[in-house]
Write a protein that holds these residues in place. Structure first.
Motif, PDB file in Angstrom:
ATOM      1  N   LYS A 230      15.836   0.737  57.868  1.00  0.00           N
ATOM      2  CA  LYS A 230      17.163   0.382  58.358  1.00  0.00           C
ATOM      3  C   LYS A 230      17.082  -0.365  59.681  1.00  0.00           C
ATOM      4  O   LYS A 230      17.748  -1.401  59.874  1.00  0.00           O
ATOM      5  CB  LYS A 230      18.021   1.641  58.525  1.00  0.00           C
ATOM      6  N   LEU A 231      16.286   0.115  60.604  1.00  0.00           N
ATOM      7  CA  LEU A 231      16.183  -0.527  61.911  1.00  0.00           C
ATOM      8  C   LEU A 231      15.549  -1.912  61.792  1.00  0.00           C
ATOM      9  O   LEU A 231      15.959  -2.851  62.488  1.00  0.00           O
ATOM     10  CB  LEU A 231      15.365   0.347  62.859  1.00  0.00           C
ATOM     11  N   ALA A 232      14.575  -2.035  60.911  1.00  0.00           N
ATOM     12  CA  ALA A 232      13.956  -3.343  60.691  1.00  0.00           C
ATOM     13  C   ALA A 232      14.966  -4.330  60.124  1.00  0.00           C
ATOM     14  O   ALA A 232      14.997  -5.505  60.504  1.00  0.00           O
ATOM     15  CB  ALA A 232      12.761  -3.200  59.744  1.00  0.00           C
ATOM     16  N   GLU A 233      15.818  -3.849  59.237  1.00  0.00           N
ATOM     17  CA  GLU A 233      16.855  -4.704  58.652  1.00  0.00           C
ATOM     18  C   GLU A 233      17.829  -5.197  59.716  1.00  0.00           C
ATOM     19  O   GLU A 233      18.256  -6.358  59.696  1.00  0.00           O
ATOM     20  CB  GLU A 233      17.610  -3.914  57.578  1.00  0.00           C
ATOM     21  N   VAL A 234      18.165  -4.325  60.675  1.00  0.00           N
ATOM     22  CA  VAL A 234      19.114  -4.687  61.733  1.00  0.00           C
ATOM     23  C   VAL A 234      18.607  -5.874  62.545  1.00  0.00           C
ATOM     24  O   VAL A 234      19.385  -6.746  62.954  1.00  0.00           O
ATOM     25  CB  VAL A 234      19.376  -3.469  62.655  1.00  0.00           C
ATOM     26  N   VAL A 235      17.305  -5.932  62.786  1.00  0.00           N
ATOM     27  CA  VAL A 235      16.748  -6.989  63.638  1.00  0.00           C
ATOM     28  C   VAL A 235      15.988  -8.047  62.837  1.00  0.00           C
ATOM     29  O   VAL A 235      15.266  -8.867  63.393  1.00  0.00           O
ATOM     30  CB  VAL A 235      15.833  -6.384  64.722  1.00  0.00           C
ATOM     31  N   HIS A 236      16.145  -8.001  61.512  1.00  0.00           N
ATOM     32  CA  HIS A 236      15.604  -9.042  60.627  1.00  0.00           C
ATOM     33  C   HIS A 236      14.079  -9.152  60.708  1.00  0.00           C
ATOM     34  O   HIS A 236      13.515 -10.238  60.841  1.00  0.00           O
ATOM     35  CB  HIS A 236      16.248 -10.402  60.945  1.00  0.00           C
ATOM     36  N   LEU A 237      13.407  -7.996  60.646  1.00  0.00           N
ATOM     37  CA  LEU A 237      11.954  -7.942  60.570  1.00  0.00           C
ATOM     38  C   LEU A 237      11.553  -7.103  59.364  1.00  0.00           C
ATOM     39  O   LEU A 237      12.348  -6.304  58.863  1.00  0.00           O
ATOM     40  CB  LEU A 237      11.358  -7.303  61.840  1.00  0.00           C
ATOM     41  N   SER A 238      10.348  -7.278  58.922  1.00  0.00           N
ATOM     42  CA  SER A 238       9.846  -6.409  57.863  1.00  0.00           C
ATOM     43  C   SER A 238       9.561  -5.036  58.463  1.00  0.00           C
ATOM     44  O   SER A 238       9.278  -4.928  59.666  1.00  0.00           O
ATOM     45  CB  SER A 238       8.567  -6.977  57.262  1.00  0.00           C
ATOM     46  N   PRO A 239       9.650  -3.943  57.670  1.00  0.00           N
ATOM     47  CA  PRO A 239       9.370  -2.607  58.212  1.00  0.00           C
ATOM     48  C   PRO A 239       8.006  -2.519  58.890  1.00  0.00           C
ATOM     49  O   PRO A 239       7.876  -1.908  59.954  1.00  0.00           O
ATOM     50  CB  PRO A 239       9.443  -1.706  56.982  1.00  0.00           C
ATOM     51  N   ARG A 240       6.983  -3.137  58.282  1.00  0.00           N
ATOM     52  CA  ARG A 240       5.642  -3.076  58.861  1.00  0.00           C
ATOM     53  C   ARG A 240       5.599  -3.806  60.211  1.00  0.00           C
ATOM     54  O   ARG A 240       5.045  -3.296  61.195  1.00  0.00           O
ATOM     55  CB  ARG A 240       4.647  -3.696  57.892  1.00  0.00           C
ATOM     56  N   GLN A 241       6.182  -4.992  60.260  1.00  0.00           N
ATOM     57  CA  GLN A 241       6.184  -5.757  61.503  1.00  0.00           C
ATOM     58  C   GLN A 241       6.997  -5.042  62.578  1.00  0.00           C
ATOM     59  O   GLN A 241       6.608  -4.994  63.746  1.00  0.00           O
ATOM     60  CB  GLN A 241       6.745  -7.163  61.255  1.00  0.00           C
ATOM     61  N   PHE A 242       8.145  -4.485  62.169  1.00  0.00           N
ATOM     62  CA  PHE A 242       8.996  -3.776  63.117  1.00  0.00           C
ATOM     63  C   PHE A 242       8.250  -2.597  63.735  1.00  0.00           C
ATOM     64  O   PHE A 242       8.273  -2.404  64.966  1.00  0.00           O
ATOM     65  CB  PHE A 242      10.274  -3.284  62.439  1.00  0.00           C
ATOM     66  N   SER A 243       7.588  -1.780  62.907  1.00  0.00           N
ATOM     67  CA  SER A 243       6.861  -0.619  63.418  1.00  0.00           C
ATOM     68  C   SER A 243       5.782  -1.033  64.404  1.00  0.00           C
ATOM     69  O   SER A 243       5.595  -0.396  65.453  1.00  0.00           O
ATOM     70  CB  SER A 243       6.235   0.166  62.264  1.00  0.00           C
ATOM     71  N   ARG A 244       5.059  -2.106  64.079  1.00  0.00           N
ATOM     72  CA  ARG A 244       3.987  -2.558  64.956  1.00  0.00           C
ATOM     73  C   ARG A 244       4.530  -3.034  66.304  1.00  0.00           C
ATOM     74  O   ARG A 244       4.059  -2.622  67.366  1.00  0.00           O
ATOM     75  CB  ARG A 244       3.208  -3.684  64.283  1.00  0.00           C
ATOM     76  N   VAL A 245       5.561  -3.893  66.256  1.00  0.00           N
ATOM     77  CA  VAL A 245       6.130  -4.432  67.496  1.00  0.00           C
ATOM     78  C   VAL A 245       6.779  -3.318  68.316  1.00  0.00           C
ATOM     79  O   VAL A 245       6.627  -3.269  69.549  1.00  0.00           O
ATOM     80  CB  VAL A 245       7.144  -5.547  67.185  1.00  0.00           C
TER      81      VAL A 245
END
Length: 315
Positions: A230-245
């Motif tokens: 859900k959080l990755a979707e909010v900022v338009h990133l993939s879940p994997r990329q979001f978690s890493r960043v």
């Protein structure tokens, strides 16, 4: 009329006088001059703040009277200790006035005057350990916004003085007036005295707007599921990329950070004492009251009931 006297010394921290706006707007809310505010110093005349701003003051003498004395702090209370004259004045004021308050490191002045002996107190987190070491007779609580122990009040650093002043207004004029003053001052929230000095959002300190956006979204939707997807979707990133960043920028996993935000929000609601624990758990995203209790024990080492009890004692 309730007289509020500000006791200033050379190099006083300029944020101290910002709290005078609380009393100004309290007068506007009630529609009459309930508070009268005057600035004092030991010699009188102009006193320079830490920023260089000069303030005109009255001389503080044995005849100076106030219902509440507000003692301003300085940037470094060890390097700039209170004069013997100021210490004697505060000793007398703490016995004669209705209340005395130490703003930020102003608590060091109260401590030197003996006004905090045997009491609970707080100060700016950066100086709390020093205060405790110098005055072991005081029960210093470094993680509190402000504390009222009898007629002696102390606040944490900087903006916490506004919360203390609002607490005084609530004591004098009631919670509705205090809420109205906070609203007029555009304060995001009126913090309870027992609330922590530290903010989860500040501690996370993300470097990019995207991660800040995700945290802002999370804080506004704590009652809903806040998985990585859900959080990755909010900022338009993939879940994997979001978690890493997210982990790179904050030093925490998204799951741990979200629990911290939920715990902070729940603690504020617990301290305010207006809702049962079942409602607080639901509003902040915990499964139930038991899950909330487990999180409090992990995060604060005590159950919500004890946190609420401590907040009531502090107020």
């Amino acid at each position: 009329m309730h007289r509020v006297g500000y006791l200033l010394s050379e190099g006083f921290q300029v944020m101290a006088i910002s709290t005078q706006a609380v009393f100004e707007f309290a007068n506007l809310v009630v529609g009459e001059p309930f508070y009268r505010v005057d600035n004092y110093s030991m010699a009188g005349g102009e006193v320079r703040s830490s920023l260089g701003l000069s303030i005109g003051t009255r001389p503080a003498t044995p005849r100076s009277q106030a219902d509440t004395w507000m003692v301003a702090g300085v940037i470094d209370p060890v390097a700039v200790p209170p004069s013997a004259e100021m210490t004697r004045f505060v000793q007398r004021a703490s016995r004669q006035a209705r209340r005395v308050a130490g703003l930020c490191t102003g608590g060091f002045v109260l401590a030197e005057a003996g006004a905090l002996a045997g009491r609970r107190a707080t100060t700016h987190w950066a100086h709390a350990q020093t205060l405790q070491q110098r005055h072991p007779e005081i029960q210093v609580e470094p993680d509190r916004i402000f504390i009222a122990d009898g007629n002696v009040w102390t606040s944490a650093g900087m903006t916490a003085g506004l919360d203390l002043a609002l607490g005084l207004v609530e004591k004098d004029l009631g919670p509705e007036v205090a809420r109205s003053v906070a609203h007029r001052l555009v304060m995001h929230q009126r913090r309870a005295g027992g609330q922590s000095q530290h903010s989860e959002l500040l501690k996370l300190a993300p470097k990019s707007d995207r991660i800040q956006q995700a945290l802002d979204y999370a804080r506004q939707h704590l009652a809903t599921p806040l998985g990585v997807e859900k959080l990755a979707e909010v900022v338009h990133l993939s879940p994997r990329q979001f978690s890493r960043v997210f982990t790179e920028e904050t030093g925490q996993s998204p799951a741990k950070a979200i629990e911290g935000l939920r715990l902070e929000a729940a603690r504020l609601m617990v301290e305010q004492g207006r809702h049962p624990l079942e409602v607080i758990a639901r509003e902040t995203g915990f499964r139930d009251r038991r899950h909330l209790r487990e999180a409090f024990l992990r995060g604060y080492g005590m159950a919500p009931r004890l946190v609420r009890q401590g907040a009531r004692q502090a107020g």
